[in-house]
Design a protein around this motif. Structure first.
Motif, short mmCIF file in Angstrom:
data_model
loop_
_atom_site.label_atom_id
_atom_site.label_comp_id
_atom_site.label_asym_id
_atom_site.label_seq_id
_atom_site.Cartn_x
_atom_site.Cartn_y
_atom_site.Cartn_z
N GLY A 136 -5.02 9.45 4.04
CA GLY A 136 -5.31 8.54 2.93
C GLY A 136 -4.13 8.25 2.02
N MET A 137 -3.04 9.01 2.18
CA MET A 137 -1.86 8.79 1.33
C MET A 137 -1.13 7.52 1.76
N ILE A 138 -0.56 6.82 0.79
CA ILE A 138 0.21 5.61 1.08
C ILE A 138 1.49 5.99 1.79
N GLN A 139 1.72 5.37 2.94
CA GLN A 139 2.95 5.61 3.71
C GLN A 139 3.98 4.53 3.48
N SER A 140 3.51 3.30 3.29
CA SER A 140 4.46 2.21 3.04
C SER A 140 3.80 1.11 2.23
N HIS A 141 4.64 0.33 1.58
CA HIS A 141 4.19 -0.79 0.75
C HIS A 141 5.18 -1.92 0.93
N LYS A 142 4.68 -3.12 1.12
CA LYS A 142 5.53 -4.30 1.28
C LYS A 142 4.94 -5.44 0.46
N THR A 143 5.80 -6.19 -0.21
CA THR A 143 5.37 -7.34 -0.99
C THR A 143 5.86 -8.61 -0.31
N ASP B 91 0.57 -8.27 -1.36
CA ASP B 91 1.10 -6.95 -1.01
C ASP B 91 0.27 -6.35 0.12
N ILE B 92 0.89 -5.43 0.86
CA ILE B 92 0.16 -4.65 1.85
C ILE B 92 0.55 -3.18 1.67
N LYS C 24 -4.92 -9.52 -6.45
CA LYS C 24 -6.30 -9.35 -6.02
C LYS C 24 -6.45 -9.43 -4.50
N ASN C 25 -5.60 -10.19 -3.83
CA ASN C 25 -5.72 -10.33 -2.38
C ASN C 25 -4.83 -9.34 -1.63
#
Length: 99
Positions: free
Chosen positions: A89-96, A81-82, A34-35
């Motif tokens: 608008g497309m996701i370029q990166s994701h980090k947990t 996560d970020i 949620k955050n």
């Protein structure tokens, strides 16, 4: 499907492939916290950091680099996560940050 929903967005009216809305979709087999933070283009120019499902931005910055730093700092603090989105608008990166 609405063409605007093809890109990963925070719009509540865009259903996800998991059956819920984008704000509650499942990624890599587990629910998104949620955050979770998103770095997205601001409608007023610059870049915004938003919490998952929030109607308003937590903070807006002139540069994407500043927004990413702020978002990553808060994601680390909250063990969340970020997702960093591009100008389209497309996701370029994701980090947990879960530890």
């Amino acid at each position: 499907m609405n063409p605007a929903c093809r890109r990963a967005s925070l719009d509540a009216h865009c259903p996800s492939s998991a059956g819920g809305f984008v704000g509650s979709r499942v990624l890599r087999g587990g629910p998104v916290a949620k955050n979770t933070r998103h770095v997205v283009p601001s409608t007023s120019g610059g870049w915004s950091v938003r919490k998952q499902g929030a109607a308003r931005a937590s903070k807006t910055f002139e540069t994407k680099m500043e927004a990413e730093k702020y978002g990553k700092d808060h994601a680390q603090k909250d063990r969340a996560d970020i997702f960093v989105h591009g100008a389209n608008g497309m996701i370029q990166s994701h980090k947990t940050y879960n530890k």
